[in-house]
Structures are given as C-alpha cells and as structure tokens.
Design an enzyme around this catalytic site. Structure first.
Site, PDB file in Angstrom:
ATOM      1  CG  HIS A  24      -1.689  -1.112   1.714  1.00 62.00           C
ATOM      2  ND1 HIS A  24      -3.082  -0.966   1.315  1.00 62.00           N
ATOM      3  CD2 HIS A  24      -1.508  -2.310   2.093  1.00 62.00           C
ATOM      4  CE1 HIS A  24      -3.679  -2.249   1.824  1.00 62.00           C
ATOM      5  NE2 HIS A  24      -2.605  -2.973   2.077  1.00 62.00           N
ATOM      6  CE1 TYR A  25      -1.967   6.397  -1.868  1.00 64.88           C
ATOM      7  CE2 TYR A  25      -0.834   6.197  -3.922  1.00 64.88           C
ATOM      8  CZ  TYR A  25      -1.955   6.383  -3.254  1.00 64.88           C
ATOM      9  OH  TYR A  25      -2.826   7.198  -3.860  1.00 64.88           O
ATOM     10  CB  THR A  26       0.639   6.324   4.242  1.00 64.70           C
ATOM     11  OG1 THR A  26       1.401   7.289   3.830  1.00 64.70           O
ATOM     12  CG2 THR A  26       1.266   5.039   5.124  1.00 64.70           C
ATOM     13  CD  GLU A  89      -1.034   1.493   4.755  1.00 61.24           C
ATOM     14  OE1 GLU A  89      -0.636   2.243   3.681  1.00 61.24           O
ATOM     15  OE2 GLU A  89      -2.186   0.977   4.694  1.00 61.24           O
ATOM     16  CG  HIS A 131      -5.029  -1.597  -1.051  1.00 68.47           C
ATOM     17  ND1 HIS A 131      -5.449  -0.652  -0.231  1.00 68.47           N
ATOM     18  CD2 HIS A 131      -6.229  -2.491  -0.877  1.00 68.47           C
ATOM     19  CE1 HIS A 131      -6.611  -0.797   0.398  1.00 68.47           C
ATOM     20  NE2 HIS A 131      -7.172  -1.885  -0.043  1.00 68.47           N
ATOM     21  CG  ASP A 141      -3.016   1.878  -1.741  1.00 69.32           C
ATOM     22  OD1 ASP A 141      -4.241   1.560  -2.384  1.00 69.32           O
ATOM     23  OD2 ASP A 141      -2.976   1.322  -0.810  1.00 69.32           O
TER      24      ASP A 141
END
Ligand SMILES: [Zn+2]
Length: 229
Positions: A24-26, A89, A131, A141
């Site tokens: 993921h990215y945050t 993340e 994700h 993401d």
C-alpha cells in the site's frame, strides 16, 4: 533489518494460512499521521508493517494475526484478503496529497522486508500484489510510481511488462486475460481493473484502454503468472 515495534490494537485471528503480501501507500500528509491512524482503535484500520521514507520499518501487528488493511477486495475470486495476507504500508502522500517518487532508502527497505517475509513464508512472487490489484474500484495504491521492476529484479514479484510489443487480440480475449491474472473484471465493468493492471504491469499505457501495448502486457502477465504459480 532493524524493526521498530509500535503495536496497534487493530487486529484479530486469521483463521487461515498466509500466502500473499499486499503493498500500500499511506496516502496521508506524513508518516507520523499514518502511524497514528493505524494505531488508533477508533479507526479499525491497521497493517503489519509501515515503511518510512528514510527506510525505517515499524511493526504494528504480529504477522500471525490478521491486520485490517485490504477492506472489500478480491483476487482470483477469493475475497478473504486480510485473512491470507501480510499488509505493508509505504509512506507516500499518494494521488490525493502529492504523489511522489519513492526514495531509494525506502524502496531498499521495502525490498528487504518483502524478501524476508516471502522467503520465510514461501510466498509465490505471483501473490505479491498492490492494494489496487485486489480493490481496483476503490484504490490506486501503491500506484504507478512504485518500482515493481526493482522488487522483481530480486525475484520477489512478477516483472512489469517491458513495453516492447503490440498485440492484436480480441476484446474478449483481453478481458479473459485480465480475469485469468486474478482481477475482478466482469464484462462491462472492467474499467477499474484495467487501470489497476496498467498501474502494476504497464504504467507506460496507463489510461489508454485496451491498446496494443496493454494487450501485449496482458498476454505477458498471464503467461508469467502461469510460470510461477
Ligand atoms: Zn491501501
């Protein structure tokens, strides 16, 4: 690898074996804000790990427990993503707050972390996903800037398409390939899955529909997945 323990209360029992990693990215303005949110019991969200832009790795949930990172999702028809996966993340503001390149130190830490988990748990490179791959209608993401090619150089995921080639398969065959790879892409409602595929495998063709490069990438990715599955 040095790991900083920062436990989150947001987890429960898995109920099944681990066979997937989801990146993921945050999507928040800072890593600190993301870490606070993922550890706040009011939010009901978490991940197993968070990787800061400087390469620091935080552990929030023990791998043996189910973290709450994927939400409503599906891969090859299996919707129990949280139960089967480890969620990582990666700090980046994301498309909403100024999407930017992932720094080298951060990418190096992500590669080391994925390598450690994947080898230790014998996870197939075909099940190291983004994700947006498992939730294409809701998520973008880690996005088209994530360097999947660097992760793949060490064998930890399927290599993105190199962009050479131009296939002329039918719409039906292209759609079938998208589903075969694992995307939830029903006919007539496949646009989000196609974008997710392009972010992951052919970012050079992002948003260009079923063009020649995308079709070639679809055939490539389906064959590559079959080889490692
Ligand atoms: Zn996500």
């Amino acid at each position: 690898m040095k790991i900083i323990d920062t436990p989150s209360p947001n987890f429960d029992d898995r109920g099944r074996a681990i066979d997937m990693i989801v990146l993921h990215y945050t999507g928040m303005t800072s890593g600190k804000a993301a870490l606070d949110r993922l550890r706040d019991e009011e939010t009901n969200v978490s991940a197993h790990y968070l990787v800061e832009e400087n390469g620091d790795v935080y552990r929030l949930v023990d791998e043996g427990n189910r973290a709450w990172h994927a939400g409503l999702s599906s891969w090859q028809g299996d919707t129990e993503t949280n139960a089967r996966s480890i969620g990582i993340e990666i700090v980046n503001p994301g498309h909403e707050f100024g999407y930017r390149d992932f720094p080298e130190a951060q990418v190096g830490a992500v590669i080391d972390l994925v390598a450690d988990i994947r080898i230790r748990r014998e996870i197939s490179p075909a099940l190291v996903l983004g994700h947006s791959d498992v939730a294409p209608r809701r998520k973008e993401d880690p996005g088209e800037k994530f360097p999947w090619g660097l992760l793949a150089a060490n064998g930890h995921c399927i290599t993105p398409f190199n962009g050479e080639g131009n296939a002329n398969i039918s719409y039906e065959d292209a759609l079938a390939a998208l589903s075969d790879i694992g995307y939830d892409a029903p006919a007539g409602d496949h646009a989000a899955a196609l974008l997710a595929f392009q972010r992951r495998f052919s970012p050079q063709a992002l948003g260009q529909g079923f063009n020649g490069v995308t079709k070639a990438a679809l055939i490539y990715a389906r064959d590559a997945k079959a080889l490692v599955a």
